[in-house]
Design an enzyme around this catalytic site. Structure first.
Site, PDB file in Angstrom:
ATOM      1  N   ARG A   6       0.842  -1.202   0.000  1.00 18.08           N
ATOM      2  CA  ARG A   6       0.000   0.000   0.000  1.00 18.08           C
ATOM      3  C   ARG A   6       0.880   1.257   0.000  1.00 18.08           C
ATOM      4  O   ARG A   6       0.565   2.246  -0.648  1.00 18.08           O
ATOM      5  CB  ARG A   6      -0.923   0.001   1.227  1.00 18.08           C
ATOM      6  N   ASN A  18      -7.904   8.631   7.249  1.00 20.84           N
ATOM      7  CA  ASN A  18      -6.995   8.029   6.283  1.00 20.84           C
ATOM      8  C   ASN A  18      -5.578   7.944   6.836  1.00 20.84           C
ATOM      9  O   ASN A  18      -5.177   8.744   7.690  1.00 20.84           O
ATOM     10  CB  ASN A  18      -7.004   8.827   4.969  1.00 20.84           C
ATOM     11  N   VAL A  19      -4.851   6.961   6.338  1.00 18.26           N
ATOM     12  CA  VAL A  19      -3.480   6.757   6.793  1.00 18.26           C
ATOM     13  C   VAL A  19      -2.490   7.209   5.718  1.00 18.26           C
ATOM     14  O   VAL A  19      -1.289   7.013   5.859  1.00 18.26           O
ATOM     15  CB  VAL A  19      -3.241   5.264   7.172  1.00 18.26           C
ATOM     16  N   HIS A  63      -6.481   7.665  12.728  1.00 15.35           N
ATOM     17  CA  HIS A  63      -6.041   6.270  12.593  1.00 15.35           C
ATOM     18  C   HIS A  63      -4.569   6.159  12.232  1.00 15.35           C
ATOM     19  O   HIS A  63      -4.138   5.157  11.672  1.00 15.35           O
ATOM     20  CB  HIS A  63      -6.912   5.549  11.548  1.00 15.35           C
ATOM     21  N   CYS A 103       8.699  -1.427  21.692  1.00 16.75           N
ATOM     22  CA  CYS A 103       9.121  -0.282  22.528  1.00 16.75           C
ATOM     23  C   CYS A 103       8.630   1.052  21.972  1.00 16.75           C
ATOM     24  O   CYS A 103       8.918   2.103  22.538  1.00 16.75           O
ATOM     25  CB  CYS A 103      10.657  -0.267  22.641  1.00 16.75           C
TER      26      CYS A 103
HETATM   27  C1  BV8 Z   1     -11.420   0.838  19.241  1.00 20.54           C
HETATM   28  C2  BV8 Z   1      -6.028   1.963   9.931  1.00 20.54           C
HETATM   29  C3  BV8 Z   1     -11.367   0.259  21.519  1.00 20.54           C
HETATM   30  C4  BV8 Z   1      -5.640   0.618   9.439  1.00 20.54           C
HETATM   31  C5  BV8 Z   1      -8.424   1.813  10.449  1.00 20.54           C
HETATM   32  C6  BV8 Z   1     -15.844  -5.897  17.351  1.00 20.54           C
HETATM   33  C7  BV8 Z   1     -14.546  -6.370  17.522  1.00 20.54           C
HETATM   34  C8  BV8 Z   1     -13.455  -5.493  17.617  1.00 20.54           C
HETATM   35  C9  BV8 Z   1     -13.671  -4.114  17.534  1.00 20.54           C
HETATM   36  C10 BV8 Z   1     -14.975  -3.676  17.359  1.00 20.54           C
HETATM   37  C11 BV8 Z   1     -16.049  -4.537  17.274  1.00 20.54           C
HETATM   38  N1  BV8 Z   1     -17.179  -3.791  17.086  1.00 20.54           N
HETATM   39  C12 BV8 Z   1     -16.852  -2.479  17.042  1.00 20.54           C
HETATM   40  C13 BV8 Z   1     -15.515  -2.414  17.227  1.00 20.54           C
HETATM   41  C14 BV8 Z   1     -14.746  -1.225  17.262  1.00 20.54           C
HETATM   42  C15 BV8 Z   1     -13.995  -1.116  15.921  1.00 20.54           C
HETATM   43  C16 BV8 Z   1     -15.021  -0.900  14.826  1.00 20.54           C
HETATM   44  O1  BV8 Z   1     -15.504   0.193  14.650  1.00 20.54           O
HETATM   45  N2  BV8 Z   1     -15.377  -1.977  14.091  1.00 20.54           N
HETATM   46  C17 BV8 Z   1     -16.443  -1.857  13.127  1.00 20.54           C
HETATM   47  C18 BV8 Z   1     -15.887  -1.754  11.722  1.00 20.54           C
HETATM   48  C19 BV8 Z   1     -17.336  -3.094  13.283  1.00 20.54           C
HETATM   49  N3  BV8 Z   1     -13.163   0.031  16.081  1.00 20.54           N
HETATM   50  C20 BV8 Z   1     -11.937  -0.131  16.584  1.00 20.54           C
HETATM   51  O2  BV8 Z   1     -11.428  -1.209  16.849  1.00 20.54           O
HETATM   52  C21 BV8 Z   1     -11.200   1.155  16.881  1.00 20.54           C
HETATM   53  N4  BV8 Z   1     -10.652   1.059  18.198  1.00 20.54           N
HETATM   54  O3  BV8 Z   1     -12.614   0.767  19.212  1.00 20.54           O
HETATM   55  O4  BV8 Z   1     -10.669   0.651  20.354  1.00 20.54           O
HETATM   56  C22 BV8 Z   1     -10.389   0.428  22.586  1.00 20.54           C
HETATM   57  C23 BV8 Z   1     -10.572   1.482  23.493  1.00 20.54           C
HETATM   58  C24 BV8 Z   1      -9.664   1.619  24.521  1.00 20.54           C
HETATM   59  C25 BV8 Z   1      -8.561   0.748  24.626  1.00 20.54           C
HETATM   60  C26 BV8 Z   1      -8.375  -0.270  23.682  1.00 20.54           C
HETATM   61  C27 BV8 Z   1      -9.285  -0.428  22.649  1.00 20.54           C
HETATM   62  C28 BV8 Z   1     -10.042   1.348  15.917  1.00 20.54           C
HETATM   63  C29 BV8 Z   1     -10.577   1.584  14.531  1.00 20.54           C
HETATM   64  C30 BV8 Z   1      -9.426   1.982  13.617  1.00 20.54           C
HETATM   65  C31 BV8 Z   1      -9.193   0.886  12.592  1.00 20.54           C
HETATM   66  N5  BV8 Z   1      -8.170   1.313  11.633  1.00 20.54           N
HETATM   67  N6  BV8 Z   1      -7.453   2.182   9.610  1.00 20.54           N
HETATM   68  C32 BV8 Z   1      -5.457   0.591   7.950  1.00 20.54           C
HETATM   69  O5  BV8 Z   1      -5.826   1.567   7.256  1.00 20.54           O
HETATM   70  O6  BV8 Z   1      -4.945  -0.438   7.486  1.00 20.54           O
HETATM   71  S1  BV8 Z   1     -10.025   2.072   9.982  1.00 20.54           S
HETATM   72  C33 BV8 Z   1     -10.177   2.005   8.282  1.00 20.54           C
HETATM   73  O7  BV8 Z   1     -11.559   2.227   8.040  1.00 20.54           O
HETATM   74  C34 BV8 Z   1      -9.484   3.118   7.493  1.00 20.54           C
HETATM   75  O8  BV8 Z   1      -8.738   4.019   8.278  1.00 20.54           O
HETATM   76  C35 BV8 Z   1     -10.640   3.899   6.913  1.00 20.54           C
HETATM   77  O9  BV8 Z   1     -10.388   5.224   6.787  1.00 20.54           O
HETATM   78  C36 BV8 Z   1     -11.658   3.627   7.940  1.00 20.54           C
HETATM   79  C37 BV8 Z   1     -13.047   3.989   7.665  1.00 20.54           C
HETATM   80  O10 BV8 Z   1     -13.366   3.530   6.391  1.00 20.54           O
HETATM   81  P1  BV8 Z   1     -13.721   4.682   5.317  1.00 20.54           P
HETATM   82  O11 BV8 Z   1     -12.674   5.727   5.376  1.00 20.54           O
HETATM   83  O12 BV8 Z   1     -15.116   5.118   5.532  1.00 20.54           O
HETATM   84  O13 BV8 Z   1     -13.524   3.905   3.973  1.00 20.54           O
HETATM   85  P2  BV8 Z   1     -14.569   2.882   3.334  1.00 20.54           P
HETATM   86  O14 BV8 Z   1     -13.816   2.106   2.293  1.00 20.54           O
HETATM   87  O15 BV8 Z   1     -15.299   2.153   4.418  1.00 20.54           O
HETATM   88  O16 BV8 Z   1     -15.643   3.819   2.625  1.00 20.54           O
HETATM   89  C38 BV8 Z   1     -15.267   4.650   1.550  1.00 20.54           C
HETATM   90  C39 BV8 Z   1     -16.425   5.598   1.326  1.00 20.54           C
HETATM   91  O17 BV8 Z   1     -16.050   6.500   0.300  1.00 20.54           O
HETATM   92  C40 BV8 Z   1     -17.681   4.897   0.846  1.00 20.54           C
HETATM   93  O18 BV8 Z   1     -18.794   5.426   1.554  1.00 20.54           O
HETATM   94  C41 BV8 Z   1     -17.759   5.263  -0.637  1.00 20.54           C
HETATM   95  O19 BV8 Z   1     -19.117   5.411  -1.063  1.00 20.54           O
HETATM   96  C42 BV8 Z   1     -17.106   6.605  -0.640  1.00 20.54           C
HETATM   97  N7  BV8 Z   1     -16.465   6.990  -1.896  1.00 20.54           N
HETATM   98  C43 BV8 Z   1     -15.902   6.190  -2.840  1.00 20.54           C
HETATM   99  N8  BV8 Z   1     -15.404   6.967  -3.847  1.00 20.54           N
HETATM  100  C44 BV8 Z   1     -15.647   8.251  -3.502  1.00 20.54           C
HETATM  101  C45 BV8 Z   1     -16.325   8.272  -2.281  1.00 20.54           C
HETATM  102  N9  BV8 Z   1     -16.713   9.412  -1.682  1.00 20.54           N
HETATM  103  C46 BV8 Z   1     -16.435  10.571  -2.314  1.00 20.54           C
HETATM  104  N10 BV8 Z   1     -15.779  10.635  -3.493  1.00 20.54           N
HETATM  105  C47 BV8 Z   1     -15.380   9.503  -4.110  1.00 20.54           C
HETATM  106  N11 BV8 Z   1     -14.729   9.576  -5.307  1.00 20.54           N
HETATM  107 ZN    ZN Z   2      11.905  -1.469  19.873  1.00 17.27          ZN
END
Ligand code: BV8
Ligand code: ZN
Length: 252
Positions: A70, A102-103, A119, A130
Site C-alpha cells: 500500500r 486516512n493513513v 487512525h 518499545c
Molecule cells: C477501538 C487503519 C477500543 C488501518 C483503520 C468488534 C470487535 C473489535 C472491535 C470492534 C467490534 N465492534 C466495534 C468495534 C470497534 C472497531 C469498529 O468500529 N469496528 C467496526 C468496523 C465493526 N473500532 C476499533 O477497533 C477502533 N478502536 O474501538 O478501540 C479500545 C478502546 C480503549 C482501549 C483499547 C481499545 C479502531 C478503529 C481503527 C481501525 N483502523 N485504519 C489501515 O488503514 O490499514 S479504519 C479504516 O476504516 C481506514 O482508516 C478507513 O479510513 C476507515 C473507515 O473507512 P472509510 O474511510 O469510511 O472507507 P470505506 O472504504 O469504508 O468507505 C469509503 C467511502 O467513500 C464509501 O462510503 C464510498 O461510497 C465513498 N467513496 C468512494 N469513492 C468516492 C467516495 N466518496 C467521495 N468521493 C469519491 N470519489
Molecule cells: Zn523497539
C-alpha cells in the site's frame, strides 16, 4: 450541480468549519478505499482481519508486506481536486479543522495544515514492542504482492509495525479529544468519502449535529436523512468540493 438554497447561505455564514474525511477522498487519486477488495496475496482476506495486532503477531511478513504494498502505491499517488479544494478552503476560513481517518499523507501533500489523523499514518512506523519510531530508508520495490518480514527495531530488536491504529487498538488520545472538541464547536461539518462504519471516529458527525451544526455528506452513496441540518450531496468529492468552494466565492 445546484445546491439546496439554504445550504449555500449556511455555507457562506459558517465560521467554524470541520472537514471529516475517509478513504473516499483519496479514491480519485487512484487509492483503493478501505473496503475495496484486496488484491493478490491478500485477496482472500477482509481488511478487517489483516488490520489487527493479532494478524501481525500471527504472520508479521504477511501484514508488513500488505502495508509496504500500500505504501508503494501511495508513493505513486497524487492529491486530487478534493484534497486541493480542502486545502484551499482552510486558507479562506478563520476557524478550520481537518480530521481524517486516512493513513495516507495526500491531505498534507495538497497543502493542508495541522491535519488530525485519527487512525495514524502509514509513513510513520514504530516498534511494536518499545514504540520507538522508525524511518524508512527507501521506497518499497515490490514487483508483486509478496510477504516481507518487518525490519527489526534498532533499539530493542522488536518488530517494526505500521504507524496506523489497528482494530481493537485505542485511537491516539490527544487527536481524538481534539477532533471531538472541533466537532462540538463546528457550525458546519463536511463529511467526505466515508462509509461511517468505523467507531469511534464515525460518531463525529452526530456530535456536530447534536450541537446544531450543518452537516453535509459528500459521497456517491450519500442519502438524505430527513434531519433539517443534514444534507446529502450525491457525487464524487473531486467533482462536488470545487463546486461547493465556487459557491462560497459567488455568494460573497
Ligand atoms: C477501538 C487503519 C477500543 C488501518 C483503520 C468488534 C470487535 C473489535 C472491535 C470492534 C467490534 N465492534 C466495534 C468495534 C470497534 C472497531 C469498529 O468500529 N469496528 C467496526 C468496523 C465493526 N473500532 C476499533 O477497533 C477502533 N478502536 O474501538 O478501540 C479500545 C478502546 C480503549 C482501549 C483499547 C481499545 C479502531 C478503529 C481503527 C481501525 N483502523 N485504519 C489501515 O488503514 O490499514 S479504519 C479504516 O476504516 C481506514 O482508516 C478507513 O479510513 C476507515 C473507515 O473507512 P472509510 O474511510 O469510511 O472507507 P470505506 O472504504 O469504508 O468507505 C469509503 C467511502 O467513500 C464509501 O462510503 C464510498 O461510497 C465513498 N467513496 C468512494 N469513492 C468516492 C467516495 N466518496 C467521495 N468521493 C469519491 N470519489
Ligand atoms: Zn523497539
Amino acid at each position: 450541480m445546484n445546491f439546496p438554497e439554504n445550504l449555500v447561505d449556511r455555507l457562506h455564514n459558517s465560521k467554524n468549519i470541520v472537514v471529516f474525511t475517509g478513504a473516499g477522498v483519496s479514491a480519485e487519486s487512484g487509492v483503493a478505499t478501505f473496503r475495496d477488495a484486496l488484491t493478490g496475496l491478500w485477496a482472500r482476506f477482509d481488511p478487517m482481519q489483516l488490520a489487527t495486532p493479532q494478524a501481525f503477531v500471527r504472520d508479521p511478513a504477511l501484514v508488513w508486506g500488505w502495508y509496504e504494498w500500500r505504501r508503494q502505491l501511495l508513493l505513486q499517488a497524487e492529491p486530487n481536486p478534493a484534497h486541493l479544494t480542502i486545502a484551499q478552503l482552510q486558507q479562506k476560513v478563520a476557524n478550520f479543522q481537518l480530521v481524517t481517518q486516512n493513513v495516507d499523507d495526500l491531505h498534507e501533500c495538497a497543502g493542508s495544515k495541522n491535519v488530525i489523523h485519527l487512525h495514524g499514518c502509514i509513513f510513520s512506523p514504530r516498534c511494536f514492542d518499545c514504540a520507538v519510531s522508525y524511518s524508512f530508508s527507501a521506497a518499497p520495490d515490490m514487483q508483486q504482492e509478496v510477504k516481507i518480514p518487518p525490519p527489526a527495531c534498532t533499539s530493542c530488536g522488536g518488530m517494526i509495525r505500521p504507524g496506523v491504529v489497528w482494530f481493537g487498538e485505542a485511537l491516539p488520545q490527544g487527536e481524538f479529544q481534539a477532533a471531538c472538541e472541533a466537532a462540538a464547536q463546528a457550525d458546519l461539518m463536511l463529511v467526505v468519502g466515508t462509509s461511517g462504519l468505523v467507531q469511534p471516529a464515525a460518531m463525529l458527525p452526530a456530535l456536530a449535529l447534536r450541537n446544531n451544526a450543518t452537516v453535509v455528506h459528500i459521497n456517491p452513496d450519500a442519502h438524505q436523512s430527513g434531519q433539517p441540518n443534514e444534507f446529502a450531496l450525491r457525487g464524487t468529492a473531486g467533482n462536488i468540493l470545487p463546486l461547493l468552494l465556487a459557491q462560497l466565492h459567488h455568494s460573497k
